[in-house]
Design an enzyme around this catalytic site. Structure first.
Site, PDB file in Angstrom:
ATOM      1  CG  ASN A 147      -0.499   0.172   2.578  1.00 31.28           C
ATOM      2  OD1 ASN A 147       1.075  -0.430   2.373  1.00 31.28           O
ATOM      3  ND2 ASN A 147      -1.039   0.372   3.382  1.00 31.28           N
ATOM      4  N   GLY A 222       3.218  -5.374   7.511  1.00 30.55           N
ATOM      5  CA  GLY A 222       2.453  -6.331   6.716  1.00 30.55           C
ATOM      6  C   GLY A 222       1.341  -6.355   7.445  1.00 30.55           C
ATOM      7  CB  SER A 223      -1.155  -9.579   6.836  1.00 31.01           C
ATOM      8  OG  SER A 223      -0.315 -10.768   6.532  1.00 31.01           O
ATOM      9  CB  VAL A 224      -1.924 -10.650  12.349  1.00 37.37           C
ATOM     10  CG1 VAL A 224      -1.735 -11.100  13.180  1.00 37.37           C
ATOM     11  CG2 VAL A 224      -2.062  -8.344  12.204  1.00 37.37           C
ATOM     12  N   PRO A 225      -1.615 -12.647   9.873  1.00 35.65           N
ATOM     13  CG  PRO A 225      -2.366 -13.391   9.131  1.00 35.65           C
ATOM     14  CD  PRO A 225      -1.977 -11.675   9.355  1.00 35.65           C
ATOM     15  CB  THR A 226       2.867 -11.948   6.078  1.00 37.33           C
ATOM     16  OG1 THR A 226       1.863 -12.765   5.974  1.00 37.33           O
ATOM     17  CG2 THR A 226       4.531 -12.120   5.925  1.00 37.33           C
ATOM     18  CD  GLU A 244       5.677  -0.238  12.747  1.00 38.53           C
ATOM     19  OE1 GLU A 244       4.304   0.881  11.987  1.00 38.53           O
ATOM     20  OE2 GLU A 244       6.591   0.575  13.166  1.00 38.53           O
ATOM     21  CB  CYS A 278      -1.342  -0.387   8.247  1.00 39.33           C
ATOM     22  SG  CYS A 278      -0.955   0.953   8.459  1.00 39.33           S
ATOM     23  CD  GLU A 352      -5.117  -4.718   8.159  1.00 35.07           C
ATOM     24  OE1 GLU A 352      -5.342  -6.120   8.442  1.00 35.07           O
ATOM     25  OE2 GLU A 352      -5.430  -3.607   8.771  1.00 35.07           O
ATOM     26  CD  GLU A 429       8.548   1.041   9.935  1.00 36.22           C
ATOM     27  OE1 GLU A 429       7.317   1.784   9.518  1.00 36.22           O
ATOM     28  OE2 GLU A 429       9.101   0.647   9.223  1.00 36.22           O
TER      29      GLU A 429
END
Ligand SMILES: NC(=O)C1=CN([C@@H]2O[C@H](COP(=O)(O)OP(=O)(O)OC[C@H]3O[C@@H](n4cnc5c(N)ncnc54)[C@H](O)[C@@H]3O)[C@@H](O)[C@H]2O)C=CC1
Length: 455
Positions: A147, A222-226, A244, A278, A352, A429
């Site tokens: 994104n 990126g996403s929570v699972p990754t 993040e 996000c 999300e 960050e």
């Protein structure tokens, strides 16, 4: 740019196939690239290690000068970078230009800090003393989402490089192009070859990077699972990680707010970047007394905004949208959606969505809304609109989120740290604190006298 086709193909040793990147506006293929395999990743790490040796020996002021030059080039090439971002990512050119501004600002900010990083001197008995050195970690890996491709590459690399590290950056396979411009700019600014390297590929390439024994740290967006997988891989090598991750952030609007500001920012908090941000405030809690007025105004403004963007008025319904322009017929579009009468247990309120969907929820009291706002596994951001200054700070203190906005939303000044609570991740960050995530502390203990034998 009509025939623009970026071919990102190196000389693969053990690449695992190619991928295509698309222009979301038209559906056309704009780039074909090779997904790098284990051997190529290792070669990149070797190059980065060689560059790290040169870069980490430079003093902070020298690194500052090069980062400032890179910031200057980004400013000079702002329109070009923003255009590439718009073509590959699909965001509006207006937003892409704002992204680029946050990028050169980030480089300038960390350039400013580079020269002032220092350790401590600690006096010990009998004239002995100790001191601390703040040393870079080595070769760091950055992995980005699709994104904010150029911004993520800058926000990760600027503090890493300012601290004296090397960085290998893997963009999302959906948006592989703009990070290459950053590599070009860093080289032009005077960084040694290999110091900032872009590696293309998807999950498999990302895994090779995270598992490599000579990678000192992974910073992931990126996403929570990754994120969970990244943390597992990093744990095996005892590597620090910055995560993040996603969010489902609450935006609380009290009845004493400035309604015009609250409506404007609620729209921005949901429809910025087509809702693919996000920290978007997608759970909009509105106090009962003003919910009818708010709902009416948010709809009206939504129509105006859409009409302006697309030259026609469309229904506010979350439908697939096919633009009139034949060039755009194969593109990916959806109309913004506002859902009212939502309940906390609905999927649209709990998960999300990462699209242009705002859920409006009604509330009565401050205590009630705080409990409901915090009832989520995420904790990236939160917002509160009120004219009551004490309530504003009281609510901000109670919200379980890494960033809380008071009477605003979705602003990211580089001076302020950004990151999550709970499953939205950890590490930060931006801001001064981020240098702590790219440095390690060495203690040097100095004996000034003779030592006794203990045996
Ligand atoms: N907290 C923050 O600052 C931000 C968080 N996000 C979050 O990112 C998500 C959307 O981005 P996506 O690209 O769809 O996320 P994603 O998790 O699918 O992919 C992110 C990156 O990880 C890589 N990857 C995937 N599997 C991997 C594996 N097993 N090992 C190593 N790397 C792997 C992908 O190739 C990509 O570069 C949302 O959840 C959003 O909230 C997005 C922007 C900012």
């Amino acid at each position: 740019l009509g025939t623009w086709n970026y071919v990102l193909v190196g000389a693969p040793v053990d690449a695992s196939g190619t991928e295509k990147a698309f222009e979301p506006a038209t559906g056309r293929v704009i780039a074909t690239f090779t997904c790098l395999g284990e051997k190529e990743v290792s070669l990149d790490v070797e190059n980065a290690k060689a560059a790290f040796k040169i870069w980490s020996k430079k003093c902070g002021r020298e690194r500052c000068q090069i980062l400032l030059e890179a910031a200057r080039i980004i400013k000079e090439r702002k329109d070009e970078i923003a255009t590439v971002e718009t073509i590959n990512n699909g965001k509006s050119i207006f937003e892409a230009r704002l992204d680029v501004d946050t990028c050169w600002q980030c480089l300038e900010y960390y350039a400013g800090l580079a020269a002032s990083m220092a350790g401590e001197h600690i006096q010990l008995p009998e004239g002995s003393f100790g001191y601390t050195r703040r040393e870079p970690l080595g070769v760091c890996v950055g992995i980005g989402a699709w994104n904010y491709p150029f911004q993520t590459a800058c926000w990760k690399s600027a503090p890493a490089l300012a601290c004296g590290n090397a960085m290998i950056f893997k963009p999302s396979p959906f948006t592989p192009v703009s990070a290459l411009l950053l590599a070009e700019i860093y080289t032009q600014a005077g960084m040694p070859p290999g110091l900032f390297n872009v590696v293309q590929g998807g999950a498999a390439t990302g895994q090779f990077l995270c598992q490599h024994q000579d990678v000192a740290k992974v910073s992931f967006t990126g996403s929570v699972p990754t994120g969970m997988k990244i943390m597992e891989m990093s744990a095996k090598g005892i590597k620090p990680v910055t995560l993040e991750l996603g969010g489902k952030s609450p935006l609380i609007i009290f009845s004493d707010c400035n309604m015009e500001n609250a409506v404007k920012r609620a729209l921005m908090a949901n429809f910025l970047m087509q809702g693919q941000v996000c920290c978007n405030g997608t759970r909009v809690f509105v106090q009962k007394e003003i919910i009818d007025k708010f709902t009416k105004e948010v709809r009206v403004l939504g129509f105006v905004k859409l009409a302006k963007e697309q030259g026609a008025s469309v229904l506010c319904g979350g439908d697939l949208y096919v633009p009139e322009d034949p060039k755009l017929k194969e593109g990916y579009y959806m109309t913004p959606c506002i859902l009212t009468n939502c309940r906390d247990d609905m999927t649209c309120v709990r998960e999300e969505i990462f699209g242009p969907v705002m859920s409006i929820l009604s509330f009565d009291t401050e205590a009630e809304v705080l409990e409901r706002a915090n009832d989520t596994t995420f904790g990236l951001a939160a917002g509160v609109f009120t004219r009551d200054i004490q309530r504003a700070h009281r609510v901000a203190a109670e919200l379980q989120a890494g960033t809380c906005y008071i009477n605003n939303y979705n602003v990211s000044p580089v001076e302020l740290p950004f990151g999550g609570y709970k499953k939205s991740g950890f590490g930060r960050e931006n801001g001064r604190v981020t240098i702590e995530y790219y440095l390690q502390l060495k203690t040097v203990c100095v004996e000034m006298g003779n030592v006794e034998s203990v045996f």
